[in-house]
Write an enzyme that holds these catalytic residues in place. Structure first.
Site: not given
Length: 319
Positions: A92, A183-184, A273, A302
């Site tokens: 992101y 992630s994203q 996470d 993360h």
């Protein structure tokens, strides 16, 4: 082991909390029809960065709503016949990054395509009022508008469109294309494979954009999800529209797309996470009907998950 979410035995059974809009299937069929009607006007420009064993290109294409989308394209030299390819997605607000960390796939005889998400840290345009970067607030963009104008609808379509462009390259075998990212990038990997079901293998890492209501209920609307709290504070301070807002977010909730995936899945989850809580990731994983496996990292959040990049490459070599 620290426990920030449900026990692992319960995670494997968790089905998600965020509502799914009743017209979800029709919504995405309409979106895909819009994408397929676009002339992508693909442009390949030799990059300033070059290596002896591959050709490196700046690739541009037109996505929905007229945005020009950028991706790095690395094509191996001296590979006879159509070869496999992988499509990569970034985290992101980031970008496709440097060329050098992508060369391993070209050395193995893969083409690699790495997309800049529109309006974030790279070269892709966001045409929602201004050209160039808009950087933050992307998954709340469009919540006060028609669902067809949600920004992440367009970004999900960009991911699928790039995969289709990769498959159309004469040097690429369209039956041997994979996708990966964290992630994203993990969310876009899942969305890409759901909307372009010819993706043969996919390796999402701690995917974002899943089960927004669960994030809210865990009081973890911070870090990557902080804009959710910002939206309520500015536009619905008494939460009178809460159900409608989470239902609209359901259009761009990857758990509701996951059952469309047909390719084989290798996923990684860190059980510590707090950015993308494990339960939200399992909400998507548990809905995947295709062959799948998940690698668990109990003490990791993360962050870099040791050894998983190597496992991902070995997973794609089988293409």
């Amino acid at each position: 082991m620290p426990l920030i979410d449900k026990p692992l035995s319960e995670l494997y059974l968790y089905e998600g909390r965020n509502p799914k809009p009743s017209d979800h299937a029709a919504y995405w069929e309409r979106a895909l029809a819009e994408m397929k009607a676009v002339d992508p006007q693909v442009e390949l420009v030799p990059s300033e960065f070059q290596v002896p064993f591959a050709d490196c290109f700046d690739l541009y294409f037109t996505g929905v709503r007229g945005a020009r989308i950028y991706a790095k394209y690395i094509r191996p030299k001296n590979v006879p016949g159509p070869h496999p390819a992988v499509v990569q997605f970034h985290g992101y607000s980031g970008s496709s990054g440097d060329w050098q960390d992508k060369l391993g796939y070209a050395a193995l005889g893969f083409s690699l395509f790495s997309m800049d998400c529109r309006g974030q840290g790279g070269r892709s345009e966001d045409t929602g009022g201004v050209k160039g970067t808009t950087l933050n607030g992307h998954f709340i963009r469009g919540l006060n508008d028609d669902p067809d104008n949600l920004l992440f609808r367009h970004i999900f379509l960009d991911a699928a469109q790039l995969a289709g462009i990769a498959m159309s390259m004469p040097e690429v075998d369209p039956t041997r294309v994979g996708a990966f990212g964290g992630s994203q990038g993990g969310a876009l990997t899942i969305a890409c494979a759901a909307l372009e079901p010819r993706i043969k293998r996919l390796a999402p890492v701690f995917p974002f954009l899943s089960d927004y209501l669960r994030v809210w209920e865990m009081d973890l609307a911070k870090d990557a999800y902080s804009e959710l709290k910002t939206f309520f504070r500015h536009f619905d301070p008494q939460h009178k529209r809460e159900n409608d807002i989470f239902t609209k977010l359901g259009y761009i909730d990857i758990q509701h797309l996951a059952d469309r995936i047909q390719g084989e899945v290798l996923m990684a989850v860190g059980l510590s996470d707090t950015v993308c809580p494990p339960s939200t990731q399992f909400a998507a994983y548990n809905k995947i009907q295709a062959p799948k496996q998940v690698e668990i990292f109990p003490d990791f959040g993360h962050e870099h998950l040791p050894g998983f990049h190597d496992k991902t490459m070995q997973f794609f070599i089988k293409l």
